[in-house]
Motif scaffolding. Structure first.
Motif, mmCIF file in Angstrom:
data_model
loop_
_atom_site.group_PDB
_atom_site.id
_atom_site.type_symbol
_atom_site.label_atom_id
_atom_site.label_comp_id
_atom_site.label_asym_id
_atom_site.label_seq_id
_atom_site.Cartn_x
_atom_site.Cartn_y
_atom_site.Cartn_z
ATOM 1 N N THR A 282 37.232 57.558 32.744
ATOM 2 C CA THR A 282 37.985 57.952 33.930
ATOM 3 C C THR A 282 37.388 57.313 35.177
ATOM 4 O OG1 THR A 282 38.609 60.048 32.908
ATOM 5 C CG2 THR A 282 38.817 59.911 35.299
ATOM 6 N N LEU A 283 36.056 57.319 35.257
ATOM 7 C CA LEU A 283 35.386 56.681 36.389
ATOM 8 C C LEU A 283 35.613 55.174 36.392
ATOM 9 C CD1 LEU A 283 31.971 58.591 36.507
ATOM 10 C CD2 LEU A 283 33.752 58.610 38.250
ATOM 11 N N LEU A 284 35.454 54.547 35.234
ATOM 12 C CA LEU A 284 35.641 53.098 35.147
ATOM 13 C C LEU A 284 37.083 52.698 35.442
ATOM 14 C CD1 LEU A 284 33.472 52.269 31.998
ATOM 15 C CD2 LEU A 284 33.036 51.560 34.359
ATOM 16 N N GLY A 285 38.030 53.570 35.065
ATOM 17 C CA GLY A 285 39.432 53.271 35.327
ATOM 18 C C GLY A 285 39.733 53.141 36.810
ATOM 19 N N MET A 286 38.962 53.836 37.645
ATOM 20 C CA MET A 286 39.160 53.738 39.078
ATOM 21 C C MET A 286 38.793 52.345 39.591
ATOM 22 S SD MET A 286 37.771 57.511 40.237
ATOM 23 C CE MET A 286 38.321 57.351 41.929
ATOM 24 N N LEU A 287 38.025 51.598 38.799
ATOM 25 C CA LEU A 287 37.703 50.212 39.125
ATOM 26 C C LEU A 287 38.566 49.225 38.339
ATOM 27 C CD1 LEU A 287 33.792 50.386 39.208
ATOM 28 C CD2 LEU A 287 35.341 50.261 41.171
ATOM 29 N N SER A 288 38.755 49.520 37.030
ATOM 30 C CA SER A 288 39.432 48.543 36.173
ATOM 31 C C SER A 288 40.899 48.360 36.539
ATOM 32 C CB SER A 288 39.301 48.942 34.691
ATOM 33 O OG SER A 288 39.975 50.152 34.412
ATOM 34 N N VAL A 289 41.583 49.423 36.966
ATOM 35 C CA VAL A 289 42.996 49.291 37.318
ATOM 36 C C VAL A 289 43.191 48.382 38.535
ATOM 37 C CG1 VAL A 289 45.037 50.517 38.147
ATOM 38 C CG2 VAL A 289 43.749 51.425 36.209
ATOM 39 N N PRO A 290 42.529 48.654 39.675
ATOM 40 C CA PRO A 290 42.734 47.746 40.811
ATOM 41 C C PRO A 290 42.218 46.335 40.552
ATOM 42 C CG PRO A 290 41.051 49.378 41.319
ATOM 43 C CD PRO A 290 41.714 49.823 40.054
ATOM 44 N N LEU A 291 41.120 46.188 39.799
ATOM 45 C CA LEU A 291 40.623 44.847 39.491
ATOM 46 C C LEU A 291 41.606 44.097 38.595
ATOM 47 C CD1 LEU A 291 36.796 45.488 38.896
ATOM 48 C CD2 LEU A 291 37.883 44.331 40.839
ATOM 49 N N ALA A 292 42.216 44.798 37.651
ATOM 50 C CA ALA A 292 43.210 44.168 36.787
ATOM 51 C C ALA A 292 44.425 43.732 37.588
ATOM 52 C CB ALA A 292 43.623 45.121 35.669
ATOM 53 N N MET A 293 44.807 44.539 38.584
ATOM 54 C CA MET A 293 45.937 44.165 39.433
ATOM 55 C C MET A 293 45.621 42.922 40.273
ATOM 56 S SD MET A 293 48.457 46.239 38.760
ATOM 57 C CE MET A 293 47.864 45.788 37.116
ATOM 58 N N LEU A 294 44.383 42.828 40.743
ATOM 59 C CA LEU A 294 43.972 41.641 41.493
ATOM 60 C C LEU A 294 43.981 40.412 40.592
ATOM 61 C CD1 LEU A 294 41.029 43.051 43.644
ATOM 62 C CD2 LEU A 294 43.262 42.298 44.460
ATOM 63 N N ALA A 295 43.488 40.571 39.354
ATOM 64 C CA ALA A 295 43.472 39.445 38.414
ATOM 65 C C ALA A 295 44.890 39.017 38.077
ATOM 66 C CB ALA A 295 42.723 39.845 37.142
ATOM 67 N N PHE A 296 45.788 39.983 37.917
ATOM 68 C CA PHE A 296 47.184 39.659 37.639
ATOM 69 C C PHE A 296 47.796 38.855 38.783
ATOM 70 C CE2 PHE A 296 51.607 40.756 38.523
ATOM 71 C CZ PHE A 296 52.218 40.257 37.380
ATOM 72 N N ALA A 297 47.565 39.315 40.018
ATOM 73 C CA ALA A 297 48.112 38.617 41.179
ATOM 74 C C ALA A 297 47.574 37.188 41.265
ATOM 75 C CB ALA A 297 47.789 39.386 42.464
ATOM 76 N N ALA A 298 46.293 37.035 40.932
ATOM 77 C CA ALA A 298 45.687 35.701 40.992
ATOM 78 C C ALA A 298 46.289 34.762 39.958
ATOM 79 C CB ALA A 298 44.180 35.804 40.816
ATOM 80 N N THR A 299 46.471 35.253 38.717
ATOM 81 C CA THR A 299 46.986 34.397 37.651
ATOM 82 C C THR A 299 48.461 34.055 37.855
ATOM 83 O OG1 THR A 299 47.494 36.340 36.260
ATOM 84 C CG2 THR A 299 45.347 35.270 35.945
ATOM 85 N N ARG A 300 49.180 34.940 38.538
ATOM 86 C CA ARG A 300 50.609 34.698 38.783
ATOM 87 C C ARG A 300 50.871 34.051 40.132
ATOM 88 N NH1 ARG A 300 54.742 36.368 34.733
ATOM 89 N NH2 ARG A 300 53.395 37.058 33.034
ATOM 90 N N GLY A 301 49.789 33.830 40.902
ATOM 91 C CA GLY A 301 49.958 33.209 42.201
ATOM 92 C C GLY A 301 50.734 34.054 43.180
#
Length: 304
Positions: A282-301
């Motif tokens: 639960t604690l890690l999810g508070m980091l992994s979700v926004p980081l995954a969204m940033l990675a998605f935005a980066a890969t999709r430009g």
């Protein structure tokens, strides 16, 4: 980073359960009965009603559904392979393996609405409907196999699996619940999330993860690092539209299901160890979700 705040209420409910169990008259004897009620009644009702009322539209999102199932299957395979590593306690591995591939459906639905409104909620509903049975099959198989139980019998009698299958059948058959029945079941199911999370806190022992910190690190790395990376790749491989690809990545980065602890406790697993894993996830999810969204935005430009 507002997505991370969606997980804060879940963690606070875990804290409340821990404090109530430790410092009030509502001790373990009370919470043992609560765990049984959540497992046998509240969670199954919530799963059934959620799936019955979700617009699945499976034919329009076959690639997304396939992607979600591949994410879960990857987590299951990797978690199972961990038991082959030297020094891994088989009982703890069987108890905690589910943490690597199960997901928090309630956070998923809330996050989907924030990401893309009604269409994203429908996509997440499809992933939940397809992947909850798969997750529960994997979790029950791991626990029953290690515990010497009859795996097929456990699967056929598992209330979470039965409720999910019943919900899918009812949904595909076009069943509409009468208003009175719908309201009654919805109120029963609404109690599942707070009581389930508080039950996690009540069973929490902070030293639980010390039994096997290496195994815990491996399981949590699969859940919060490997699976989001796999989802990013699948989104490109399956040529998913941006909206569906974003939902798939968010799905892969979610914290694990709070009911992992309930299932482990009810099937003879190491409850405190799994409770520690759920809290850490639960604690890690508070980091992994926004980081995954940033990675998605980066890969999709799409920009940060």
């Amino acid at each position: 980073m507002s997505h991370a705040l969606l997980l804060l209420p879940d963690f606070l409910l875990i804290v409340v359960g821990f404090l109530v169990c430790r410092y009030t008259a509502l001790d373990r004897s009370v919470w043992s009965g609560t765990e049984r009620m959540v497992y046998w009644l509240l969670f199954p009702v919530l799963l059934f009603t959620s799936i019955v009322k979700s617009p699945l539209a499976p034919m329009a999102t076959l690639s997304l559904g396939a992607g979600g199932m591949l994410v879960v299957a990857t987590g299951f395979v990797l978690a199972t392979l961990l038991r082959r590593l030297p020094g891994i306690d088989a009982h703890l591995q069987a108890s905690g393996a589910q943490v690597a591939f199960r997901f928090n459906s309630y956070v998923a639905l809330a996050l989907a609405e924030r990401l893309g409104g009604a269409p994203a909620v429908a996509w997440i509903a499809l992933l939940i409907a397809l992947c909850v049975p798969l997750c529960n099959l994997g979790a029950v198989w791991s626990l029953s196999r290690h515990g010497g139980q009859n795996t097929l019998r456990e699967l056929l009698h598992n209330p979470l699996i039965l409720a999910t299958v019943a919900g899918l059948i009812a949904n595909l058959a076009g069943l509409r619940l009468p208003p009175t029945v719908d309201i009654t079941l919805s109120r029963i199911g609404a109690a599942a999330l707070p009581l389930g999370l508080m039950a996690v806190g009540a069973g929490l022992q902070f030293g639980g993860l010390q039994k096997a910190p290496g195994l815990a690190a491996g399981l949590l790395a699969i859940r919060h690092a490997v699976l989001p990376a796999v989802a990013l790749g699948l989104g490109l491989l399956l040529a998913l539209p941006d909206g569906q690809a974003q939902v798939l990545v968010a799905f892969a980065a979610l914290p694990t299901a709070s009911s992992c602890y309930v299932l482990a406790a009810r099937m003879g697993g190491d409850g405190p160890y799994v409770a520690g894993l759920v809290t850490a996830s639960t604690l890690l999810g508070m980091l992994s979700v926004p980081l995954a969204m940033l990675a998605f935005a980066a890969t999709r430009g799409l920009g940060g």
